[in-house]
Write an enzyme that holds these catalytic residues in place. Structure first.
Site, short mmCIF file in Angstrom:
data_model
loop_
_atom_site.label_atom_id
_atom_site.label_comp_id
_atom_site.label_asym_id
_atom_site.label_seq_id
_atom_site.Cartn_x
_atom_site.Cartn_y
_atom_site.Cartn_z
N ASP A 120 -0.11 0.04 13.13
CA ASP A 120 0.52 0.73 14.19
C ASP A 120 0.79 1.01 15.95
O ASP A 120 1.32 1.46 17.02
CB ASP A 120 -0.40 2.08 14.48
CG ASP A 120 -2.28 1.52 14.49
OD1 ASP A 120 -2.86 1.72 13.78
OD2 ASP A 120 -2.37 1.03 15.60
N ASP B 80 -8.46 -5.90 13.49
CA ASP B 80 -7.82 -4.59 13.64
C ASP B 80 -7.19 -3.84 12.17
O ASP B 80 -6.27 -3.79 11.79
CB ASP B 80 -7.13 -3.80 14.71
CG ASP B 80 -6.37 -2.22 14.68
OD1 ASP B 80 -5.93 -1.89 14.81
OD2 ASP B 80 -6.93 -1.40 13.75
N SER B 81 -8.11 -4.24 10.63
CA SER B 81 -7.75 -3.77 9.98
C SER B 81 -8.13 -3.07 9.04
O SER B 81 -8.70 -1.73 9.80
CB SER B 81 -8.57 -5.53 9.21
OG SER B 81 -9.84 -4.61 9.19
N THR B 82 -7.48 -2.87 7.45
CA THR B 82 -7.28 -1.02 7.14
C THR B 82 -9.10 -1.67 6.66
O THR B 82 -9.87 -2.73 6.86
CB THR B 82 -6.77 -1.49 5.30
OG1 THR B 82 -6.23 -2.91 5.37
CG2 THR B 82 -5.22 -0.37 6.57
N GLN C 261 0.77 -1.22 0.20
CA GLN C 261 0.08 0.01 0.05
C GLN C 261 1.09 0.80 -0.12
O GLN C 261 2.08 0.90 -0.02
CB GLN C 261 -0.70 -0.40 0.94
CG GLN C 261 -0.49 -0.30 2.62
CD GLN C 261 -0.99 -1.44 3.41
OE1 GLN C 261 -1.95 -1.06 3.72
NE2 GLN C 261 0.03 -1.73 4.39
N ASP D 236 -0.18 -13.02 6.67
CA ASP D 236 -1.87 -12.90 6.27
C ASP D 236 -2.19 -13.53 7.32
O ASP D 236 -2.19 -14.50 8.31
CB ASP D 236 -2.06 -12.97 5.73
CG ASP D 236 -3.18 -12.80 4.90
OD1 ASP D 236 -3.46 -13.33 2.97
OD2 ASP D 236 -4.08 -12.76 5.22
N GLY D 237 -2.85 -12.08 8.04
CA GLY D 237 -4.04 -12.94 9.36
C GLY D 237 -5.22 -13.98 8.98
O GLY D 237 -5.30 -14.53 9.51
N PRO E 286 -4.91 -6.44 1.06
CA PRO E 286 -5.27 -7.50 1.48
C PRO E 286 -6.53 -7.69 2.93
O PRO E 286 -6.02 -8.42 3.64
CB PRO E 286 -3.72 -7.56 2.36
CG PRO E 286 -3.52 -6.22 1.90
CD PRO E 286 -3.81 -5.47 -0.03
#
Ligand code: SAM
Length: 274
Positions: A86, A155-157, A31, A137-138, A162
């Site tokens: 983060d 807690d993803s985008t 990204q 990768d989760g 992905p």
């Protein structure tokens, strides 16, 4: 000359902030990543042009995605955060003495490194001895780690790139298997104003996997529309219960825990149709 950062949250609306300085801005294998210093919100992590977290309001989101489940579970010892590069969710998890291990599975190592360098107040806990950071990768991780976790946080985008698979029913089934027999999980599930269809679909998907599913809300100023949802799936403990163990916070408390589940009419109606 003034420099302003604008996130187009929909094709027709967005947020704009006066920028003091761009601290970093580059493309990772996954990204576009930037950390900018804004006058209003302090330092801000931006991925693919979307605000992920800011120094000024991150405590709301990170406390609310974590403490509801950590309080509903009587003795959370082994916790997983999917995404969350983060470090803010991990920081909140570590506030519980019961936690023996906190595993972060973040697909993009550049996010972790940028957060550690430019957002130490958010990412600082990643160096705690109880934390295991996996760059992976989760989706794959939950497949390969069954029956291991008391609480899982997704807690993803936004569901792009992905992260698309992190909103799929198959992933929630993987979460179910990765949880212990009394485990529960929470996913960030976007805005009830801008993402109604997604919220309905995700609620229905999680409801097909978990016996107990509840949605709750919090106000996150820098996220699209300022109203944010979280969806909890639980094998036995009611996510609304349990609030009461002392924990140092700035937004979350027992009353906020209860109130977050009191849904406005338009959100309740959204879920009734799902
Ligand atoms: N709090 C933010 C929000 O609600 O938008 C998200 C915080 S965190 C920066 C989101 C992280 O999810 C990103 O760092 C991204 O790289 C990560 N991510 C996306 N898809 C992933 C996947 N399949 N496995 C692990 N991490 C993933």
């Amino acid at each position: 000359m003034e420099l302003w950062y604008t996130e187009r949250q929909t094709p027709y609306a967005g947020i704009t902030c006066l920028v003091r300085e761009t601290l970093c801005h580059f493309r990772t294998p996954y990204q576009e990543l930037a950390v900018i210093d804004t006058v209003q919100y302090g330092r801000m992590l931006v991925l693919d042009g979307m605000v992920q977290t800011t120094e000024q309001d991150e405590f709301v989101y990170h406390e609310m995605i974590v403490h509801v489940a950590m309080q509903a579970h009587p003795d959370p010892r082994h916790v997983l955060v999917v995404g969350g590069g983060d470090g803010g969710a991990i920081r909140e998890v570590l506030k519980y003495p019961s936690v023996e291990s906190a595993t972060l599975v973040e697909i993009d190592e550049a996010v972790i490194n940028a957060a550690k360098e430019y957002l130490p107040a958010i990412a600082g806990a990643l160096d705690d001895p109880r934390v295991r950071v996996l760059v992976a990768d989760g989706i794959q991780h939950v497949r390969e780690n069954q029956g291991k976790y008391d609480c899982i946080f997704v807690d993803s985008t936004e569901p792009v790139g992905p992260a698309v698979g992190l909103f799929a029913e198959e992933f929630y089934a993987g979460i179910y298997r990765a949880l212990k027999k009394d485990g529960l999980f929470v996913a960030q599930t976007e805005s009830p104003f801008f993402n109604r269809d997604l919220i309905k679909k995700v609620f229905a998907r999680i409801s097909r996997v978990f016996p107990l599913v509840k949605l709750y809300l919090a106000s996150v100023p820098t996220y699209p529309s300022g109203l944010w949802s979280f969806t909890a799936g639980s094998k036995c403990y009611d996510p609304e219960t349990g609030a009461g163990r002392p924990v140092m916070t700035r937004y979350y408390n027992a009353e906020v825990h209860q109130g977050a589940f009191r849904l406005p009419v338009f959100v309740r109606e959204l879920l009734e149709d799902s």
